[in-house]
Design an enzyme around this catalytic site. Sequence first.
Site, mmCIF file in Angstrom:
data_model
loop_
_atom_site.group_PDB
_atom_site.id
_atom_site.type_symbol
_atom_site.label_atom_id
_atom_site.label_comp_id
_atom_site.label_asym_id
_atom_site.label_seq_id
_atom_site.Cartn_x
_atom_site.Cartn_y
_atom_site.Cartn_z
ATOM 1 C CG LEU A 81 -1.849 1.235 1.331
ATOM 2 C CD1 LEU A 81 -2.786 1.322 0.135
ATOM 3 C CD2 LEU A 81 -2.643 1.184 2.634
ATOM 4 C CE1 TYR A 82 6.157 5.231 1.801
ATOM 5 C CE2 TYR A 82 7.473 3.583 0.653
ATOM 6 C CZ TYR A 82 7.328 4.865 1.156
ATOM 7 O OH TYR A 82 8.351 5.770 1.015
ATOM 8 C CB ALA A 83 4.629 0.539 -3.432
ATOM 9 C CB THR A 125 0.190 5.956 -0.860
ATOM 10 O OG1 THR A 125 1.431 5.598 -0.241
ATOM 11 C CG2 THR A 125 -0.945 5.174 -0.221
#
Length: 448
Positions: free
Chosen positions: A250-252, A254
């Site tokens: 999810l970090y990637a 965003t």
Amino acid sequence: MASPPDTSKGIKLERYNSYIRRVNSTKLLNASSKLLFRATLLVALILVFLFTFNYPPLADTTNHHIHTHAHFLSSAFGGGGAAWEKQVRHSSTPRRPNGMSVLVTGAAGFVGTHCSLALKKRGDGVLGLDNFNTYYDPSLKRARQAMLSKHQIFIVEGDLNDGPLLAKLFDVVPFTHILHLAAQAGVRYAMQNPQSYVSSNIAGFVNLLEVSKSANPQPSIVWASSSSVYGLNTQNPFSELHRTDQPASLYAATKKAGEEIAHTYNHIYGLSLTGLRFFTVYGPWGRPDMAYFFFTKAILQGKSIDVYQTQDGKEVARDFTYIDDIVKGCLGALDTAEKSTGSGGKKRGPAQLRIYNLGNTSPVPVGRLVSILEGLLSSKAKKHVIKMPRNGDVPYTHANVSLAYKDFGYKPTTDLATGLRKFVKWYVGYYGIHPRVKKENDQSDDSA
């Protein structure tokens, strides 16, 4: 025959008495209703007062952002508006001819602290913004803040999603540039608190762009993307031309969303935007959630560490990039950023839009990282080799930085062994531990 008695007067009298009774009843009912309403209102006001008096606002304990906003309002706009504005202007005023006035978001963070110091030392004006969240130990962020304060760098405590705060900053200072480094970091933490990534990395970025598009003049913006956007890409080394539509976390996702949002604001509003894809940054004043940092802590404490292998038994490798090299890349991007072309919230011409890799170009297996730390700490690590879990991590990163070299001369110069030696020297000094290690590393630095 006798006439019937006349009853008309009695009937009329009875009707009149009945009418009088109805009128009196109505008056009594109206009076009772008014009395009941007033009594109810009084009770309600008393209850509201008692509830407010006995129960503090939930925001004080449950919502960090709202608490931060309230703190800012009370300290900046309420008690010390003029003094606060003086600090903001002093910190953001450049001391060299044609110097920049830079808003650094995430200024109390790892990369933000180092970039702020580098900009200030060369004479640029720097104003920091940070919400000092608790993703990792806030005392480390406060220590960085104290260090920046010694160099006349002021950090405004507040959140990117606080629109009035950002608007106030832009009212006080005509920023020429923004170095946007604030973000919810970490790949694994996204599985525990996904909303924090959306709030900071997407909503916060949009909020900053919204204020920037309406500023006069519009600032040029350099911002931190991530090497994580390459996700499941298998081409090596990673190039800016490779696909980035397969995020593994999810970090990637965003950060990739941030790149698309940047394109939108560049296209519609004429904002000059440069995204930087950082590759595993390490060094003094680093983040405790990074492997090199918590490996060092565990080795010194005699605790075991998990060393990942890929599902097919290969070593995990990272393109570890020393902080000083990253800082040079950030300043190079700022120095070559063209002016935004919009005014009054409208685009007046084509604007610069760029994306760059900032890495070290030399992937190192995590096992080699551990070996270097063992030597520096004079202690053997208790390694626990396990298969990499499906938590968003990728097995391998390798940066192609030829584009950054071509456009602003980016050339990393610090190898992992040299960088880790400097980190360990800082670590043992900051935490006041293992004097023997510190002495040895002082000697090795003298001979380097």
